[in-house]
Scaffold this motif. Structure first.
Motif, short mmCIF file in Angstrom:
data_model
loop_
_atom_site.label_atom_id
_atom_site.label_comp_id
_atom_site.label_asym_id
_atom_site.label_seq_id
_atom_site.Cartn_x
_atom_site.Cartn_y
_atom_site.Cartn_z
N GLU A 194 -0.48 -3.72 3.88
CA GLU A 194 -1.75 -3.83 4.56
C GLU A 194 -2.16 -5.30 4.54
OE1 GLU A 194 -4.51 -1.36 2.53
OE2 GLU A 194 -4.47 -2.51 0.66
N ALA A 195 -2.87 -5.71 5.58
CA ALA A 195 -3.24 -7.12 5.71
C ALA A 195 -4.68 -7.23 6.19
CB ALA A 195 -2.31 -7.85 6.68
N THR B 244 0.86 -1.18 0.00
CA THR B 244 0.00 0.00 0.00
C THR B 244 0.89 1.23 0.00
OG1 THR B 244 -1.87 1.05 1.14
CG2 THR B 244 -0.13 0.12 2.52
N PRO B 245 0.43 2.36 -0.52
CA PRO B 245 1.29 3.54 -0.56
C PRO B 245 1.79 3.91 0.84
CG PRO B 245 -0.62 3.87 -1.95
CD PRO B 245 -0.85 2.58 -1.21
N VAL C 170 6.12 0.65 12.32
CA VAL C 170 4.91 1.29 12.83
C VAL C 170 3.72 0.47 12.39
CG1 VAL C 170 3.53 3.40 12.83
CG2 VAL C 170 6.02 3.55 12.61
N THR C 171 2.76 0.26 13.28
CA THR C 171 1.62 -0.58 12.92
C THR C 171 0.31 -0.03 13.46
OG1 THR C 171 0.73 -2.84 12.94
CG2 THR C 171 1.75 -2.06 14.97
N ARG D 245 -2.09 -2.52 9.24
CA ARG D 245 -1.10 -1.92 8.34
C ARG D 245 0.24 -1.92 9.05
NH1 ARG D 245 -0.74 4.28 6.03
NH2 ARG D 245 -0.07 3.78 3.91
N LEU D 246 1.29 -2.28 8.33
CA LEU D 246 2.64 -2.29 8.87
C LEU D 246 3.53 -1.44 7.98
CD1 LEU D 246 4.54 -3.57 11.04
CD2 LEU D 246 5.13 -5.28 9.31
N ILE D 247 4.26 -0.51 8.59
CA ILE D 247 5.10 0.43 7.84
C ILE D 247 6.54 0.26 8.30
CG2 ILE D 247 5.51 2.84 7.24
CD1 ILE D 247 2.60 3.38 8.13
#
Length: 242
Positions: free
Chosen positions: A64-65, A50-51, A100-101, A80-82
């Motif tokens: 994203e999951a 994801t962006p 970051v999640t 979402r995991l960044i």
């Protein structure tokens, strides 16, 4: 289980718009993103790029999951995991990488009423990392429990409660190898790409632990006898249309 490979082809951009695999992207970040592609996840977990945000760090990558139930229309949890990277380091991170999640799921009323639920959910995050032997530092976050009551035209709907975990932590980098003992022969140079480069954390392991958290908060039974003692939230009674 299905591998993440095939989903992570684009989406990790540097400050000038270069992709994660571009020549202008730091090798450490390229390796960290590439390591995500070999992670094998449970079939109930759907992962997609994801962006990523562009103002949190010079380099970022996001996934994203969704955790599905018996049917693809039944969403049990999502998140979402960044992955953030600043080659110059970051004072508050105490490192050059940061994860970051955001994770959330709907709960059964009897579970939502548990006063210890926020503490339990936070322990699931830290426990998922520790269960896989992943060193990390500077954990920070919140666990929010939000209840909704419906009125008027929506008055027939039952009250609902959603749990939300917002968290970040610094994944520890691979330690430097021990100096080789002196010997009659010099070691052969390592092949390019072999082993883990210094300064790069085990991003694959952290992604796998994050998927463990998603499945646990979704109420899925743990996989493997070693996890038989892990308690998950019960699955929701009804499906949620996607």
């Amino acid at each position: 289980m299905a591998a993440v490979q095939g989903h992570l082809t684009n989406g990790a951009d540097g400050p000038d718009g270069t992709e994660a695999g571009g020549e202008d992207t730091p090798p450490a970040f390229r390796h960290a993103v590439a390591a995500l592609c070999g992670v094998r996840v449970r079939p109930e977990v759907e992962l997609d790029p994801t962006p990523p945000p562009r103002r949190l760090a010079p380099y970022s990558y996001a996934l994203e999951a969704v955790v599905t139930g018996a049917s693809d229309d039944e969403e049990l949890a999502e998140g979402r995991l960044i992955l953030l990277h600043d080659p110059a380091g970051h004072d508050s991170w105490h490192g050059t990488f940061r994860l970051v999640t955001l994770v959330h799921a709907d709960l059964e009323p009897e579970i939502a009423a548990d006063p210890l639920l926020p503490e339990v959910c936070w322990s699931w995050l830290t426990g998922a990392l520790e269960a896989r032997g992943l060193p990390y530092g500077e954990p920070s976050g919140t666990v929010t429990r939000a209840s909704s009551h419906y009125f008027g035209a929506m008055g027939e709907r039952e009250p609902s409660t959603r749990i939300e975990i917002r968290a970040s932590w610094t994944p520890a980098a691979h330690p430097a190898p021990e100096p080789a003992r002196p010997g009659p022969r010099r070691p052969e140079p390592a092949e390019e790409g072999a082993g883990e480069p210094l300064g790069v954390p085990d991003t694959a392991g952290h992604l796998a632990a994050w998927c463990d958290l998603l499945c646990q908060i979704a109420g899925l039974p743990p996989v493997g006898a070693a996890e038989a003692g892990v308690v998950s939230l019960p699955q929701r009674r009804g499906p949620q249309a996607r």
